[in-house]
Design an enzyme around this catalytic site. Structure first.
Site, PDB file in Angstrom:
ATOM      1  N   GLY A  14       0.833  -1.202   0.000  1.00 46.84           N
ATOM      2  CA  GLY A  14       0.000   0.000   0.000  1.00 46.84           C
ATOM      3  C   GLY A  14       0.865   1.248   0.000  1.00 46.84           C
ATOM      4  O   GLY A  14       1.833   1.319   0.752  1.00 46.84           O
ATOM      5  N   GLY A 105       5.885  -2.166   3.658  1.00 48.81           N
ATOM      6  CA  GLY A 105       5.491  -2.665   4.972  1.00 48.81           C
ATOM      7  C   GLY A 105       5.881  -4.116   5.178  1.00 48.81           C
ATOM      8  O   GLY A 105       6.821  -4.610   4.540  1.00 48.81           O
ATOM      9  N   GLY A 107       4.617  -7.062   4.298  1.00 48.73           N
ATOM     10  CA  GLY A 107       4.627  -7.958   3.130  1.00 48.73           C
ATOM     11  C   GLY A 107       5.876  -7.727   2.286  1.00 48.73           C
ATOM     12  O   GLY A 107       6.522  -8.672   1.799  1.00 48.73           O
ATOM     13  N   THR A 108       6.221  -6.463   2.133  1.00 49.02           N
ATOM     14  CA  THR A 108       7.405  -6.075   1.348  1.00 49.02           C
ATOM     15  C   THR A 108       8.672  -6.674   1.956  1.00 49.02           C
ATOM     16  O   THR A 108       9.546  -7.204   1.251  1.00 49.02           O
ATOM     17  CB  THR A 108       7.531  -4.528   1.349  1.00 49.02           C
ATOM     18  N   THR A 129       4.498   2.633   5.481  1.00 47.98           N
ATOM     19  CA  THR A 129       3.125   2.141   5.599  1.00 47.98           C
ATOM     20  C   THR A 129       2.386   3.019   6.591  1.00 47.98           C
ATOM     21  O   THR A 129       2.967   3.425   7.603  1.00 47.98           O
ATOM     22  CB  THR A 129       3.059   0.669   6.074  1.00 47.98           C
ATOM     23  N   ASP A 131       0.229   2.011   8.528  1.00 54.66           N
ATOM     24  CA  ASP A 131      -0.223   1.187   9.652  1.00 54.66           C
ATOM     25  C   ASP A 131       0.649   1.280  10.910  1.00 54.66           C
ATOM     26  O   ASP A 131       0.210   0.926  11.999  1.00 54.66           O
ATOM     27  CB  ASP A 131      -0.311  -0.287   9.229  1.00 54.66           C
ATOM     28  N   ARG A 166     -25.703  12.781  18.381  1.00 53.99           N
ATOM     29  CA  ARG A 166     -25.648  11.454  17.757  1.00 53.99           C
ATOM     30  C   ARG A 166     -24.434  10.631  18.152  1.00 53.99           C
ATOM     31  O   ARG A 166     -23.420  11.167  18.593  1.00 53.99           O
ATOM     32  CB  ARG A 166     -25.623  11.606  16.246  1.00 53.99           C
ATOM     33  N   LYS A 217     -23.026  13.486  27.917  1.00 52.38           N
ATOM     34  CA  LYS A 217     -22.240  13.690  26.689  1.00 52.38           C
ATOM     35  C   LYS A 217     -23.224  14.046  25.577  1.00 52.38           C
ATOM     36  O   LYS A 217     -24.244  13.364  25.425  1.00 52.38           O
ATOM     37  CB  LYS A 217     -21.486  12.404  26.313  1.00 52.38           C
ATOM     38  N   GLN A 258      -7.247   8.005   3.802  1.00 47.23           N
ATOM     39  CA  GLN A 258      -6.151   7.993   4.792  1.00 47.23           C
ATOM     40  C   GLN A 258      -4.782   7.786   4.154  1.00 47.23           C
ATOM     41  O   GLN A 258      -3.751   8.019   4.767  1.00 47.23           O
ATOM     42  CB  GLN A 258      -6.383   6.876   5.827  1.00 47.23           C
TER      43      GLN A 258
HETATM   44  O1  F6P Z   1      -1.243  -1.463   4.657  1.00 48.59           O
HETATM   45  C1  F6P Z   1      -1.855  -0.258   4.339  1.00 48.59           C
HETATM   46  C2  F6P Z   1      -3.334  -0.441   4.148  1.00 48.59           C
HETATM   47  O2  F6P Z   1      -3.905   0.811   3.838  1.00 48.59           O
HETATM   48  C3  F6P Z   1      -4.073  -1.075   5.324  1.00 48.59           C
HETATM   49  O3  F6P Z   1      -4.325  -0.174   6.369  1.00 48.59           O
HETATM   50  C4  F6P Z   1      -5.308  -1.596   4.656  1.00 48.59           C
HETATM   51  O4  F6P Z   1      -5.831  -2.696   5.355  1.00 48.59           O
HETATM   52  C5  F6P Z   1      -4.791  -2.042   3.313  1.00 48.59           C
HETATM   53  O5  F6P Z   1      -3.582  -1.318   3.078  1.00 48.59           O
HETATM   54  C6  F6P Z   1      -5.731  -1.807   2.168  1.00 48.59           C
HETATM   55  O6  F6P Z   1      -5.157  -2.345   1.022  1.00 48.59           O
HETATM   56  P1  F6P Z   1      -5.690  -2.108  -0.446  1.00 48.59           P
HETATM   57  O7  F6P Z   1      -5.353  -0.693  -0.813  1.00 48.59           O
HETATM   58  O8  F6P Z   1      -4.938  -3.095  -1.254  1.00 48.59           O
HETATM   59  O9  F6P Z   1      -7.151  -2.296  -0.403  1.00 48.59           O
END
Ligand code: F6P
Length: 326
Positions: A14, A105, A107-108, A129, A131, A166, A217, A258
């Protein structure tokens, strides 16, 4: 030690804001040290197919502030196979690459570890990443920007939540980890945070919401990490509304917003420091390691150790989030 003359650089998995700043740093650090740099496109896919392009100092001009990655990224199935990695090593040898910098990240780095072991390729990784789920670095490139994006969005949701009294469930990314969720829960004053690490049941959540209602709240925001056990914010909202009709919930799934946008100052600096550290690591004979920053110092951690969970470091943040959300 063989002198490094030409290296490759790639981004994989990602994308994350700050990857471009890291590519720029790798190119400029290499040129500074009289090393040629070849950009590899589409992550490991390009490494296998030999999709290379020589990068110069000016090839990376004006990318420091840009989101995404100019080298493109991919999750490459062929690289999971030994045959794919052999083809990658062959393509590297053909292009005269005697080192590689991989930005990504877990996997890489799992793939990089295998390539290094099987083919004795010199590789240094840079943690890129959103994450923040890698050991051997306090922060990964992209995490700071992504959390700022979440905070900005949740602050806006708070305005409408307060106007209607809400309850909102906001789902954030993070794959199997709750770093984004817990940090942004603290920063937005969320009433609760649900993560893979903390494992909260619906009953527990309801008792927290009830306490909030009793203490007047006027709005409640629950941050949900996408890897949380109930399967995400939509499902949690459904379960809450099904069992407790007094709650009318709304759900926002922030998704890939994000991952985009200009990197923050923090991510640009982190990427710049790690790009230089990666190149200088290769020059000094390091391989099979990720460059990271711990307590503001550059450290190198083996790929095997870097991909181990560091979720224990979330405990203190979780305590902060829980105590201050009363
Ligand atoms: O690892 C980064 C990330 O954005 C994770 O937070 C998310 O689960 C995943 O990649 C989403 O991957 P893709 O863009 O392949 O849907």
């Amino acid at each position: 030690m063989t002198k490094i003359k030409r290296i490759g650089v790639l981004t994989s998995g990602g994308d994350a804001p700050g990857m471009n700043a890291a590519i720029r740093a790798v190119v400029r650090a290499a040129v500074f040290h009289n090393i040629e740099v070849v950009g590899t496109f589409q992550g490991y896919e390009g490494l296998i197919s030999g999709d290379f392009k020589k990068l110069h100092v000016r090839s990376v001009a004006k990318i420091l502030a840009r989101g995404g990655t100019i080298l493109k990224s991919a999750r490459c199935n062929d690289f999971y196979e030994a045959q794919g990695r052999t083809r990658a090593a062959e393509a590297m040898a053909k292009a005269g690459l005697d080192g590689l910098v991989t930005i990504g990240g877990n996997g890489t780095f799992a793939g990089a570890e295998k390539l290094e072991l099987e083919h004795n390729v010199k590789i240094i990784g840079i943690p890129g990443t959103i994450d923040n789920d890698l050991s051997g670095t306090d922060y990964t490139i992209g995490f700071d920007t992504a959390t700022n994006t979440v905070v900005d969005a949740v602050d806006k949701i708070r305005d409408t939540a307060s106007s209607h009294n809400r309850l909102f469930f906001v789902e954030v990314m993070g794959r199997d980890s709750g770093f984004i969720a817990i940090r942004t829960a603290i920063a937005t004053g969320a009433i609760a945070v649900m993560t893979p690490e903390a494992q909260m049941d619906i009953e527990e959540l309801i008792s927290i919401l009830d306490l909030g209602a009793q203490s007047q709240k006027s709005s409640s925001i629950v941050i949900v990490a996408e890897g949380e056990k109930h399967g995400g914010a939509v499902e949690i909202a459904r379960l809450v509304e099904e069992r407790y009709t007094q709650y009318e919930a709304r759900v926002t799934v922030l998704g890939h917003i994000q991952r985009g946008g200009e990197p923050s100052c923090f991510d640009r600096v982190l990427a710049s420091r790690l790009g230089l550290a990666a190149v200088e690591g290769l020059i000094s004979g390091r391989s099979g390691e990720m460059a990271g920053i711990v307590n503001d110092k550059v450290v190198y951690t083996t790929f095997a150790a870097a991909i181990q969970s560091k979720s224990a470091s979330l405990d203190e943040d979780l305590r902060v989030a829980q105590i201050l959300s009363i």
